[in-house]
Each structure stands twice: as C-alpha cells, then as structure tokens.
Write a protein that holds these residues in place. Structure first.
Motif, PDB file in Angstrom:
ATOM      1  N   ALA A 194       0.890  -1.335  -0.117  1.00  0.00           N
ATOM      2  CA  ALA A 194       0.053   0.050   0.090  1.00  0.00           C
ATOM      3  C   ALA A 194       0.742   1.193   0.007  1.00  0.00           C
ATOM      4  CB  ALA A 194      -0.875   0.010   1.213  1.00  0.00           C
ATOM      5  N   GLU A 195       1.925   1.173   0.790  1.00  0.00           N
ATOM      6  CA  GLU A 195       2.812   2.419   0.857  1.00  0.00           C
ATOM      7  C   GLU A 195       3.598   2.861  -0.481  1.00  0.00           C
ATOM      8  OE1 GLU A 195       4.928  -0.762   3.023  1.00  0.00           O
ATOM      9  OE2 GLU A 195       2.745  -0.163   2.621  1.00  0.00           O
ATOM     10  N   GLY A 196       3.594   1.762  -1.394  1.00  0.00           N
ATOM     11  CA  GLY A 196       4.489   1.893  -2.524  1.00  0.00           C
ATOM     12  C   GLY A 196       5.640   1.165  -2.625  1.00  0.00           C
ATOM     13  N   MET A 197       5.879   0.324  -1.710  1.00  0.00           N
ATOM     14  CA  MET A 197       7.167  -0.356  -1.565  1.00  0.00           C
ATOM     15  C   MET A 197       6.580  -1.852  -2.221  1.00  0.00           C
ATOM     16  SD  MET A 197       8.600   0.141   2.120  1.00  0.00           S
ATOM     17  CE  MET A 197       9.682  -1.293   1.974  1.00  0.00           C
ATOM     18  N   THR A 198       7.588  -2.832  -2.826  1.00  0.00           N
ATOM     19  CA  THR A 198       7.465  -3.905  -3.147  1.00  0.00           C
ATOM     20  C   THR A 198       8.188  -4.784  -2.259  1.00  0.00           C
ATOM     21  OG1 THR A 198       7.043  -3.362  -5.461  1.00  0.00           O
ATOM     22  CG2 THR A 198       7.873  -5.756  -4.958  1.00  0.00           C
ATOM     23  N   GLY A 199       7.480  -5.836  -1.814  1.00  0.00           N
ATOM     24  CA  GLY A 199       8.411  -6.926  -0.847  1.00  0.00           C
ATOM     25  C   GLY A 199       7.220  -7.590  -0.148  1.00  0.00           C
ATOM     26  N   LYS A 200       7.910  -8.419   0.743  1.00  0.00           N
ATOM     27  CA  LYS A 200       6.805  -9.604   1.390  1.00  0.00           C
ATOM     28  C   LYS A 200       6.174  -8.768   2.386  1.00  0.00           C
ATOM     29  CE  LYS A 200       7.164 -14.308   3.299  1.00  0.00           C
ATOM     30  NZ  LYS A 200       7.919 -15.375   3.612  1.00  0.00           N
ATOM     31  N   GLY A 201       4.500  -9.161   2.375  1.00  0.00           N
ATOM     32  CA  GLY A 201       3.788  -8.630   3.259  1.00  0.00           C
ATOM     33  C   GLY A 201       2.454  -8.806   2.845  1.00  0.00           C
ATOM     34  N   ARG A 202       2.320  -8.795   1.392  1.00  0.00           N
ATOM     35  CA  ARG A 202       1.090  -8.380   0.820  1.00  0.00           C
ATOM     36  C   ARG A 202       0.013  -9.878   1.102  1.00  0.00           C
ATOM     37  NH1 ARG A 202      -0.688  -5.946  -3.763  1.00  0.00           N
ATOM     38  NH2 ARG A 202      -2.347  -7.087  -5.107  1.00  0.00           N
ATOM     39  N   LEU A 203      -1.242  -9.571   1.322  1.00  0.00           N
ATOM     40  CA  LEU A 203      -2.051 -10.608   1.510  1.00  0.00           C
ATOM     41  C   LEU A 203      -2.259 -11.563   0.509  1.00  0.00           C
ATOM     42  CD1 LEU A 203      -4.240 -11.246   3.652  1.00  0.00           C
ATOM     43  CD2 LEU A 203      -6.052 -10.513   2.132  1.00  0.00           C
ATOM     44  N   PRO A 204      -2.213 -12.640   0.631  1.00  0.00           N
ATOM     45  CA  PRO A 204      -2.163 -13.489  -0.579  1.00  0.00           C
ATOM     46  C   PRO A 204      -3.722 -13.403  -1.405  1.00  0.00           C
ATOM     47  CG  PRO A 204      -1.678 -14.900   1.473  1.00  0.00           C
ATOM     48  CD  PRO A 204      -2.103 -13.174   1.822  1.00  0.00           C
ATOM     49  N   GLU A 205      -3.706 -13.875  -2.585  1.00  0.00           N
ATOM     50  CA  GLU A 205      -4.847 -13.807  -3.589  1.00  0.00           C
ATOM     51  C   GLU A 205      -5.867 -14.527  -3.050  1.00  0.00           C
ATOM     52  OE1 GLU A 205      -5.115 -11.344  -5.498  1.00  0.00           O
ATOM     53  OE2 GLU A 205      -3.030 -10.744  -5.248  1.00  0.00           O
ATOM     54  N   LEU A 206      -7.087 -14.263  -3.541  1.00  0.00           N
ATOM     55  CA  LEU A 206      -8.319 -15.147  -2.871  1.00  0.00           C
ATOM     56  C   LEU A 206      -8.022 -16.630  -3.100  1.00  0.00           C
ATOM     57  CD1 LEU A 206     -11.188 -14.849  -1.718  1.00  0.00           C
ATOM     58  CD2 LEU A 206     -12.088 -14.150  -3.970  1.00  0.00           C
ATOM     59  N   PRO A 207      -7.834 -17.007  -4.302  1.00  0.00           N
ATOM     60  CA  PRO A 207      -7.847 -18.436  -4.333  1.00  0.00           C
ATOM     61  C   PRO A 207      -6.925 -19.219  -3.218  1.00  0.00           C
ATOM     62  CG  PRO A 207      -7.523 -17.570  -6.707  1.00  0.00           C
ATOM     63  CD  PRO A 207      -7.529 -16.341  -5.638  1.00  0.00           C
ATOM     64  N   ALA A 208      -5.808 -18.435  -3.075  1.00  0.00           N
ATOM     65  CA  ALA A 208      -4.968 -19.137  -2.169  1.00  0.00           C
ATOM     66  C   ALA A 208      -5.574 -19.067  -0.691  1.00  0.00           C
ATOM     67  CB  ALA A 208      -3.574 -18.314  -2.051  1.00  0.00           C
ATOM     68  N   ILE A 209      -6.304 -17.815  -0.245  1.00  0.00           N
ATOM     69  CA  ILE A 209      -7.131 -17.942   0.943  1.00  0.00           C
ATOM     70  C   ILE A 209      -8.037 -18.892   1.157  1.00  0.00           C
ATOM     71  CG2 ILE A 209      -8.275 -16.451   2.358  1.00  0.00           C
ATOM     72  CD1 ILE A 209      -6.890 -13.922   1.146  1.00  0.00           C
ATOM     73  N   MET A 210      -8.819 -19.265  -0.032  1.00  0.00           N
ATOM     74  CA  MET A 210      -9.780 -20.211   0.085  1.00  0.00           C
ATOM     75  C   MET A 210      -9.388 -21.518   0.202  1.00  0.00           C
ATOM     76  SD  MET A 210     -12.389 -18.298   0.234  1.00  0.00           S
ATOM     77  CE  MET A 210     -13.753 -19.731   0.228  1.00  0.00           C
ATOM     78  N   GLU A 211      -8.160 -21.885  -0.477  1.00  0.00           N
ATOM     79  CA  GLU A 211      -7.672 -23.054  -0.547  1.00  0.00           C
ATOM     80  C   GLU A 211      -7.120 -23.316   0.943  1.00  0.00           C
ATOM     81  OE1 GLU A 211      -3.938 -25.800  -2.276  1.00  0.00           O
ATOM     82  OE2 GLU A 211      -4.238 -23.531  -3.059  1.00  0.00           O
ATOM     83  N   ALA A 212      -6.754 -22.366   1.825  1.00  0.00           N
ATOM     84  CA  ALA A 212      -5.985 -22.625   3.066  1.00  0.00           C
ATOM     85  C   ALA A 212      -7.251 -22.925   3.913  1.00  0.00           C
ATOM     86  CB  ALA A 212      -5.509 -21.304   3.457  1.00  0.00           C
ATOM     87  N   ILE A 213      -8.491 -22.252   3.713  1.00  0.00           N
ATOM     88  CA  ILE A 213      -9.781 -22.258   4.535  1.00  0.00           C
ATOM     89  C   ILE A 213     -10.378 -23.689   4.214  1.00  0.00           C
ATOM     90  CG2 ILE A 213     -11.991 -21.499   4.902  1.00  0.00           C
ATOM     91  CD1 ILE A 213     -11.130 -18.714   4.265  1.00  0.00           C
ATOM     92  N   GLU A 214     -10.458 -24.000   2.929  1.00  0.00           N
ATOM     93  CA  GLU A 214     -11.099 -25.338   2.723  1.00  0.00           C
ATOM     94  C   GLU A 214     -10.463 -26.566   3.291  1.00  0.00           C
ATOM     95  OE1 GLU A 214     -11.482 -24.794  -1.323  1.00  0.00           O
ATOM     96  OE2 GLU A 214     -12.937 -23.386  -1.578  1.00  0.00           O
ATOM     97  N   LYS A 215      -9.146 -26.562   3.230  1.00  0.00           N
ATOM     98  CA  LYS A 215      -8.253 -27.438   3.739  1.00  0.00           C
ATOM     99  C   LYS A 215      -8.428 -27.921   5.222  1.00  0.00           C
ATOM    100  CE  LYS A 215      -4.002 -27.164   2.444  1.00  0.00           C
ATOM    101  NZ  LYS A 215      -2.440 -26.947   2.294  1.00  0.00           N
ATOM    102  N   ASN A 216      -9.115 -27.155   5.906  1.00  0.00           N
ATOM    103  CA  ASN A 216      -9.423 -27.464   7.148  1.00  0.00           C
ATOM    104  C   ASN A 216     -10.574 -28.289   7.365  1.00  0.00           C
ATOM    105  OD1 ASN A 216      -7.727 -25.940   9.545  1.00  0.00           O
ATOM    106  ND2 ASN A 216      -7.753 -24.535   7.714  1.00  0.00           N
ATOM    107  N   PHE A 217     -11.349 -28.567   6.149  1.00  0.00           N
ATOM    108  CA  PHE A 217     -12.530 -29.323   6.246  1.00  0.00           C
ATOM    109  C   PHE A 217     -12.611 -30.377   5.412  1.00  0.00           C
ATOM    110  CE2 PHE A 217     -13.895 -24.860   7.304  1.00  0.00           C
ATOM    111  CZ  PHE A 217     -14.295 -25.254   8.785  1.00  0.00           C
ATOM    112  N   GLN A 218     -11.165 -30.598   4.785  1.00  0.00           N
ATOM    113  CA  GLN A 218     -11.159 -32.053   4.077  1.00  0.00           C
ATOM    114  C   GLN A 218     -11.082 -33.066   4.962  1.00  0.00           C
ATOM    115  OE1 GLN A 218      -7.503 -30.958   1.966  1.00  0.00           O
ATOM    116  NE2 GLN A 218      -8.262 -29.632   0.222  1.00  0.00           N
ATOM    117  N   PRO A 219     -11.240 -34.199   4.253  1.00  0.00           N
ATOM    118  CA  PRO A 219     -11.378 -35.366   5.001  1.00  0.00           C
ATOM    119  C   PRO A 219     -10.009 -35.779   5.814  1.00  0.00           C
ATOM    120  CG  PRO A 219     -12.497 -36.094   2.926  1.00  0.00           C
ATOM    121  CD  PRO A 219     -11.665 -34.561   2.712  1.00  0.00           C
TER     122      PRO A 219
END
Length: 396
Positions: free
Chosen positions: A158-183
């Motif tokens: 947000a402040e104009g820098m490029t680096g590590k700290g950005r929220l992952p994209e939506l598909p990656a977030i949903m994959e992490a959530i869904e993994k908790n409900f897998q068999p």
C-alpha cells in the motif's frame, strides 16, 4: 465442502481489510455460515454494514453490547462455542502479538483467546514490520501453539514499496480455509517421521555428517499432520512446522533412542533421516590442531547401529518405511535393503540425478515392496511425493 460450517472471520486494522469482503462473498457462495468480528481499527477501513450485508449477519464489534438478542450477553464465549474455524484476515502485528501473548482487551482478542477451534492467520503488513524480530518471534510462538500461519505474498504494498507482506490472493486464501474441512483419513494414527542428517562429533567443532537438508522428511511429516495423524518428528534440523511433536537430536545413537521410545505405541515409522553409517571411536575433548610435520591425519571409525534393521525387527503391527539414497545400482541396492531390513516399503532415489538429491525441493522415487514389481514415480516436488506416499499407504 463448506456447507453449514461455522466460520468466524476476524478482520483487523490493516489496509487489506477491504479484501476480506471477497472472502465473505466466496464463503457465502459455498453456503458457509460466516460471522464477522471487527476491531475498532478495522472499522476505519470498511464499515460493519458492508460486512453485515454480505454475511447476512450483524457484525460483532463490542464485547459488552448484545449483538442479536438480550440473551447474548457474553458474546465472546458464545462465539467461541459456535466456531468451527477462526480466520484472522488481515492479521496485523498487533493482533499477532496479542494472540501470542494471551492478551485480551477487545472483542477480537478476547474471542480468539476463548476459542478452541482451529485458527488460521493471514499476516499482512509492511515488509519491515513483518521482518521485525518481535513479529517473527510471535509468529513462531503461534506455530508452536498449533495456529496455522499462511505466509504473506511478495508484491506491491500500500505504501508503494514492493516486498513480502501482501495478503495472498483470494484462491490461495480459500484453499487454506477449505483444507481445514477436508477428510482426515489418518486421524487416530500415530506416525513417527525422522528427518535430516545425523552429525557424529570428531572434536568440539568438527563432525562427520552428510548433505541431507531434511526436506523430504519434513514434507512427510507435514502431509501426515494435514491428513490428521498424530506426528512425532525426530529431526536434526530446525523447523517452524506447527502441530507436530518435534524432538531434536544430533547423533545416530540419540536418534535410535528416541525412535525406540516412541515406536511401541506408533502405527507408522518413516525413516527419512540420513543416518551416518560410521562414527569416530574417540572424540577429542579439545579442538584438534593441525601439525606442520604431519600431512596425514587418521580418524578411526566404528559402525553406527543399524537403526532401521534394529527397530523394524521389533515391530508387531507397525508399518515401517525405509529410504535408500543411492548414487549407483539403485534397484540392486534398494532390493537388498528391503530384504535385509525387515521394512514394509523402501523408497529409493538416486541422489546423483539432477532434481532428486539432497538440498533440492524435488525428488524421483522408486517404491519397492516384497514380491511386487518396483513402482517408479516421476520427478515431482517433495510435498507431492509425500502426498503420493500417504495415498499409497491408505490404499495399499
């Protein structure tokens, strides 16, 4: 997969708070029940009304005002009991610090402290903040508490820098959530995994070792954990994997003692560690100094115990997996190991091949079982090798 699952979405005060709106929308589309909880700072970025409209539930913002009815007078406890999965997104340095240290001064921190359901945290902040030792220590503490941490992405901030700290994209977030409900087909299984190369001391500063990074063993442990197993990881390498019983060792003798202690109550042993075959007969008390008059220095070695053979000889109903890291005659040496070690399976790889040796993220495995033809797997990531192995174990 998420139908009727109770997901508590904790939104804290980072600029990425607006991205949580799409997470709510995606969860609702999968028929999940979503309860949004917001800090005061989060409400500066996005209004509770917006989240309430998307989630179809009033947003919880206060620990003292009933949210839905006069009977709901202890919202943090009611919420904690309701929750199947707690998701913190974005997770600021502030909430990470509170969670790691048991602080509870608002509805978000209080509810998270009371929640016994699995927790999934998505740190998102400035790169320098994320790399601050205090934040790193707090994240490590959370991992030890079995809190799932999803690493932030690298990108434009947000402040104009490029680096590590950005929220992952939506598909990656949903994959992490869904993994908790897998068999979780390994639920109830006790698994021992060994990882890394052993180190045999020559003197206080030198040792005999090998090039093993432990990546294959760590992948085996991680996938087994995700499939529900109770995993004991006996390792020579440092790891930040949470949800494991981690036992640190250095020598082959220490490794064997720890395996023998855990083996009788286990269901599976995966011997992925690279064990030194020999150790010095004598270990110097002080650093050995070179002598200008002596160009050759001799160290007498003795065999280390054959851990796989010794432990496998005591098995009752345990499934024992050995590894064969070879540089030549792969099948011949692996077949010999299968016959001599009393293992159920040998996973063999040629460490001289590109992409299949030590200190790389990929592997090419040949699986050997008694009275069956060897099964050769293509080059794949070590995590995918682990997934393929555990799928083999479950369907053997």
């Amino acid at each position: 997969m998420l139908k009727d699952k109770h997901i508590a979405l904790y939104v804290t005060g980072g600029i990425a708070a607006y991205k949580s709106l799409n997470i709510v929308r995606s969860l609702i589309k999968q028929d999940a029940q979503v309860q949004v909880i917001m800090t005061d700072a989060a409400q500066k970025f996005v209004t509770p009304l917006t989240f309430a409209t998307l989630s179809q539930r009033p947003v919880i913002t206060d620990n003292f005002t009933p949210q839905t009815s006069p009977d709901d007078f202890i919202p943090h406890i009611q919420l904690a009991l309701w929750t199947d999965l707690a998701v913190v997104v974005p997770a600021t340095a502030n909430i990470i610090g509170k969670m790691a240290n048991g602080l509870s001064d608002d509805i978000v921190s209080t509810s998270l402290l009371a929640t016994t359901a699995p927790k999934l945290v998505f740190p998102a902040m400035n790169t320098d903040m994320y790399n601050n030792p205090a934040v790193k220590n707090n994240l490590q503490t959370l991992r030890k508490m079995n809190v799932q941490i999803v690493e932030p992405a690298v990108g434009f901030l947000a402040e104009g820098m490029t680096g590590k700290g950005r929220l992952p994209e939506l598909p990656a977030i949903m994959e992490a959530i869904e993994k908790n409900f897998q068999p979780r087909p390994l639920l109830g299984k006790k698994v021992i995994v060994t990882a890394g190369g052993t180190k045999e001391a020559i003197d206080p500063v030198r040792f005999i070792g090998n090039r093993s990074s432990g990546k294959m063993g760590l992948a085996m442990a991680k996938v087994a954990r995700d499939l529900g197993a109770d995993v004991t990881l006996i390792t020579t390498v440092d790891t930040d994997l949470g949800g494991l019983n981690v036992v640190k060792v250095q020598t082959a003798t220490e490794l064997m003692a720890q395996i023998q202690s855990a083996f009788p109550k286990s269901d599976v042993l995966v011997m992925a560690a690279a064990v030194a075959d020999f150790k010095p007969i004598n270990v110097a008390d002080q650093k050995i100094k070179k002598n200008d008059d002596e160009d050759i220095f001799t160290i007498k070695l003795t065999k280390n115990p054959d851990i796989l053979k010794t432990v496998a000889s005591t098995k009752t109903n345990q499934f024992v997996v050995g590894f064969a890291a070879e540089t030549q005659h792969l099948l011949e040496n692996a077949e010999k190991k299968l016959a001599n070690k009393n293992a159920d399976v040998i996973l063999a790889n040629n460490v001289a091949q590109n992409g299949a040796g030590f200190n790389v993220d990929t592997n090419r495995i040949t699986l050997l079982q008694k009275n069956q033809q060897p099964e050769t797997w293509p080059l794949m990531s070590k995590v995918d090798v682990a997934r393929k192995f555990w799928d083999f174990y479950l369907h053997r």
